[in-house]
Design a protein around this motif. Structure first.
Motif, PDB file in Angstrom:
ATOM      1  N   ARG A 132      -9.735  28.097  76.124  1.00  0.00           N
ATOM      2  CA  ARG A 132      -9.389  28.619  77.453  1.00  0.00           C
ATOM      3  C   ARG A 132      -9.981  30.011  77.675  1.00  0.00           C
ATOM      4  N   GLU A 133     -10.377  30.672  76.594  1.00  0.00           N
ATOM      5  CA  GLU A 133     -11.036  31.967  76.666  1.00  0.00           C
ATOM      6  C   GLU A 133     -12.271  31.939  75.781  1.00  0.00           C
ATOM      7  N   LEU A 134     -13.303  32.667  76.189  1.00  0.00           N
ATOM      8  CA  LEU A 134     -14.516  32.772  75.404  1.00  0.00           C
ATOM      9  C   LEU A 134     -14.714  34.229  75.014  1.00  0.00           C
ATOM     10  N   GLU A 135     -14.900  34.471  73.716  1.00  0.00           N
ATOM     11  CA  GLU A 135     -15.085  35.832  73.228  1.00  0.00           C
ATOM     12  C   GLU A 135     -16.575  36.149  73.218  1.00  0.00           C
ATOM     13  N   VAL A 136     -16.937  37.213  73.918  1.00  0.00           N
ATOM     14  CA  VAL A 136     -18.351  37.541  74.099  1.00  0.00           C
ATOM     15  C   VAL A 136     -18.580  39.037  73.899  1.00  0.00           C
ATOM     16  N   LEU A 137     -19.848  39.390  73.733  1.00  0.00           N
ATOM     17  CA  LEU A 137     -20.289  40.781  73.735  1.00  0.00           C
ATOM     18  C   LEU A 137     -20.897  41.057  75.102  1.00  0.00           C
ATOM     19  N   ALA A 138     -20.396  42.099  75.768  1.00  0.00           N
ATOM     20  CA  ALA A 138     -20.804  42.334  77.152  1.00  0.00           C
ATOM     21  C   ALA A 138     -21.070  43.810  77.392  1.00  0.00           C
ATOM     22  N   ASP A 139     -21.860  44.070  78.407  1.00  0.00           N
ATOM     23  CA  ASP A 139     -22.048  45.426  78.900  1.00  0.00           C
ATOM     24  C   ASP A 139     -20.741  45.875  79.559  1.00  0.00           C
ATOM     25  N   PRO A 140     -20.237  47.073  79.234  1.00  0.00           N
ATOM     26  CA  PRO A 140     -18.967  47.522  79.835  1.00  0.00           C
ATOM     27  C   PRO A 140     -18.973  47.501  81.359  1.00  0.00           C
ATOM     28  N   ASP A 141     -20.134  47.657  81.965  1.00  0.00           N
ATOM     29  CA  ASP A 141     -20.220  47.663  83.425  1.00  0.00           C
ATOM     30  C   ASP A 141     -20.487  46.286  84.004  1.00  0.00           C
ATOM     31  N   ASN A 167     -22.629  30.809  84.947  1.00  0.00           N
ATOM     32  CA  ASN A 167     -23.260  32.136  84.934  1.00  0.00           C
ATOM     33  C   ASN A 167     -22.685  32.931  83.767  1.00  0.00           C
ATOM     34  N   LYS A 168     -23.535  33.376  82.875  1.00  0.00           N
ATOM     35  CA  LYS A 168     -23.081  34.083  81.682  1.00  0.00           C
ATOM     36  C   LYS A 168     -23.065  35.599  81.873  1.00  0.00           C
ATOM     37  N   PHE A 169     -23.583  36.090  82.985  1.00  0.00           N
ATOM     38  CA  PHE A 169     -23.540  37.511  83.341  1.00  0.00           C
ATOM     39  C   PHE A 169     -24.146  38.410  82.254  1.00  0.00           C
ATOM     40  N   GLY A 170     -25.148  37.895  81.564  1.00  0.00           N
ATOM     41  CA  GLY A 170     -25.810  38.699  80.547  1.00  0.00           C
ATOM     42  C   GLY A 170     -25.015  38.883  79.269  1.00  0.00           C
ATOM     43  N   THR A 171     -23.945  38.143  79.090  1.00  0.00           N
ATOM     44  CA  THR A 171     -23.124  38.259  77.883  1.00  0.00           C
ATOM     45  C   THR A 171     -23.717  37.426  76.750  1.00  0.00           C
ATOM     46  N   ARG A 172     -23.270  37.706  75.542  1.00  0.00           N
ATOM     47  CA  ARG A 172     -23.693  36.958  74.359  1.00  0.00           C
ATOM     48  C   ARG A 172     -22.455  36.517  73.599  1.00  0.00           C
ATOM     49  N   PRO A 173     -22.332  35.229  73.258  1.00  0.00           N
ATOM     50  CA  PRO A 173     -21.111  34.762  72.589  1.00  0.00           C
ATOM     51  C   PRO A 173     -21.006  35.305  71.173  1.00  0.00           C
ATOM     52  N   VAL A 174     -19.771  35.550  70.746  1.00  0.00           N
ATOM     53  CA  VAL A 174     -19.538  35.997  69.369  1.00  0.00           C
ATOM     54  C   VAL A 174     -19.917  34.884  68.396  1.00  0.00           C
ATOM     55  N   ILE A 175     -19.625  33.627  68.772  1.00  0.00           N
ATOM     56  CA  ILE A 175     -20.074  32.472  67.976  1.00  0.00           C
ATOM     57  C   ILE A 175     -21.534  32.223  68.340  1.00  0.00           C
ATOM     58  N   ASP A 177     -24.029  30.859  66.207  1.00  0.00           N
ATOM     59  CA  ASP A 177     -24.803  29.937  65.373  1.00  0.00           C
ATOM     60  C   ASP A 177     -24.852  28.519  65.924  1.00  0.00           C
ATOM     61  N   ARG A 178     -24.183  28.258  67.072  1.00  0.00           N
ATOM     62  CA  ARG A 178     -24.203  26.897  67.616  1.00  0.00           C
ATOM     63  C   ARG A 178     -23.784  26.921  69.088  1.00  0.00           C
ATOM     64  N   ASP A 179     -24.112  25.839  69.769  1.00  0.00           N
ATOM     65  CA  ASP A 179     -23.690  25.653  71.161  1.00  0.00           C
ATOM     66  C   ASP A 179     -22.297  25.019  71.130  1.00  0.00           C
ATOM     67  N   PHE A 180     -21.284  25.842  71.030  1.00  0.00           N
ATOM     68  CA  PHE A 180     -19.917  25.365  70.753  1.00  0.00           C
ATOM     69  C   PHE A 180     -19.294  24.671  71.972  1.00  0.00           C
ATOM     70  N   VAL A 181     -18.323  23.785  71.678  1.00  0.00           N
ATOM     71  CA  VAL A 181     -17.638  22.995  72.701  1.00  0.00           C
ATOM     72  C   VAL A 181     -16.555  23.840  73.371  1.00  0.00           C
ATOM     73  N   VAL A 182     -16.497  23.752  74.703  1.00  0.00           N
ATOM     74  CA  VAL A 182     -15.446  24.423  75.474  1.00  0.00           C
ATOM     75  C   VAL A 182     -14.396  23.415  75.929  1.00  0.00           C
ATOM     76  N   CYS A 183     -14.831  22.226  76.360  1.00  0.00           N
ATOM     77  CA  CYS A 183     -13.887  21.185  76.765  1.00  0.00           C
ATOM     78  C   CYS A 183     -14.558  19.825  76.652  1.00  0.00           C
ATOM     79  N   THR A 184     -13.760  18.763  76.693  1.00  0.00           N
ATOM     80  CA  THR A 184     -14.272  17.398  76.666  1.00  0.00           C
ATOM     81  C   THR A 184     -13.504  16.562  77.695  1.00  0.00           C
ATOM     82  N   ILE A 185     -14.099  15.431  78.074  1.00  0.00           N
ATOM     83  CA  ILE A 185     -13.407  14.451  78.912  1.00  0.00           C
ATOM     84  C   ILE A 185     -13.038  13.287  77.995  1.00  0.00           C
ATOM     85  N   ALA A 186     -11.776  13.219  77.647  1.00  0.00           N
ATOM     86  CA  ALA A 186     -11.311  12.210  76.688  1.00  0.00           C
ATOM     87  C   ALA A 186     -10.973  10.916  77.409  1.00  0.00           C
ATOM     88  N   ALA A 187     -11.163   9.793  76.702  1.00  0.00           N
ATOM     89  CA  ALA A 187     -10.825   8.484  77.255  1.00  0.00           C
ATOM     90  C   ALA A 187      -9.308   8.378  77.419  1.00  0.00           C
TER      91      ALA A 187
END
Length: 233
Positions: A132-141, A167-175, A177-187
């Motif tokens: 529900r939240e993504l931890e990223v490195l961002a410009d303070p502004d 839109n990632k707004f120029g941020t970089r994810p803390v994770i 090493d991979r394109d990590f999963v945020v959500c899925t559509i389960a059967a």
């Protein structure tokens, strides 16, 4: 982008548990501002200002200008809040000072768009939120208020990842090493209806002449079958 919020504070001169308790007796919340290779600044806050920010939600990704009365202004992030174990009131706040030109590590909430029109949801699928939240490195502004993921074309079995963020707004994810999963559509889960099995009663065995054979009498107990000994005269 996230707005900078101003908080008024009073300077504290002494550190330690005793000084912190004295600050609380005055009706204030002790706090500290640290980081950027500078000496820590001790301050005291109005508890109403602290509770106001906590009730907003997402306070860990907001920028705060702590204005110290009679001193300067510190640009910070609110990193930690300690609460009283009984009353749940804030008893201490930690602020991290933002160094000029440095990226900051923040958690940004995720919003899921077009959930009601997603093909997978309309077919009975379920949105399974992994993060529900993504931890990223961002410009303070340039800290975003939220990230968005569009579910408009998501089908059952699809996985939406960091690359799916609109839109990632120029941020970089803390994770990183991979394109990590945020959500899925389960059967959808199908509950199978169990049909009770009816066991038919056995047909009676027919004897001679087509008549049903008499049921054998139950064997009498051995004690009852044995004759009682004759009484002596």
């Amino acid at each position: 982008m996230v707005q900078t919020i101003r908080i008024e504070a009073e300077a504290r001169e002494q550190a330690g548990k005793g000084a912190a308790r004295a600050t609380r007796r005055q009706g204030l919340v002790p706090a500290v501002i640290y980081g950027a290779k500078l000496e820590a600044t001790l301050v005291a806050l109005d508890p109403r200002d602290v509770m106001k920010e906590l009730h907003k939600g997402g306070w860990q990704s907001h920028l705060y200008e702590v204005a110290v009365k009679g001193g300067g202004t510190e640009r910070t992030l609110m990193r930690d809040v300690q609460f009283h174990p009984v009353t749940d009131r804030p008893i201490h706040v930690d602020f991290q000072r933002i160094a000029p030109g440095a990226r900051i590590r923040v958690k940004v909430a995720v919003a899921f768009l077009n959930e009601e029109t997603a093909p997978g949801i309309k077919e009975g699928g379920v949105l399974n939120v992994v993060r529900r939240e993504l931890e990223v490195l961002a410009d303070p502004d340039a800290v975003p208020e939220r990230f968005e993921i569009d579910l408009g074309e998501a089908a059952i079995g699809d996985s939406l990842r960091w690359s799916s963020v609109v839109n990632k707004f120029g941020t970089r994810p803390v994770i990183g090493d991979r394109d990590f999963v945020v959500c899925t559509i389960a059967a959808p889960t199908i509950d199978e209806e169990v049909t009770p099995v009816v066991v038919a009663a056995p047909e009676p065995v027919k004897g001679k002449g087509g008549k049903a054979a008499a049921k054998p009498a139950a064997a009498a107990p051995a004690a009852a079958a044995a004759k009682a000994p004759a009484k002596k005269k």
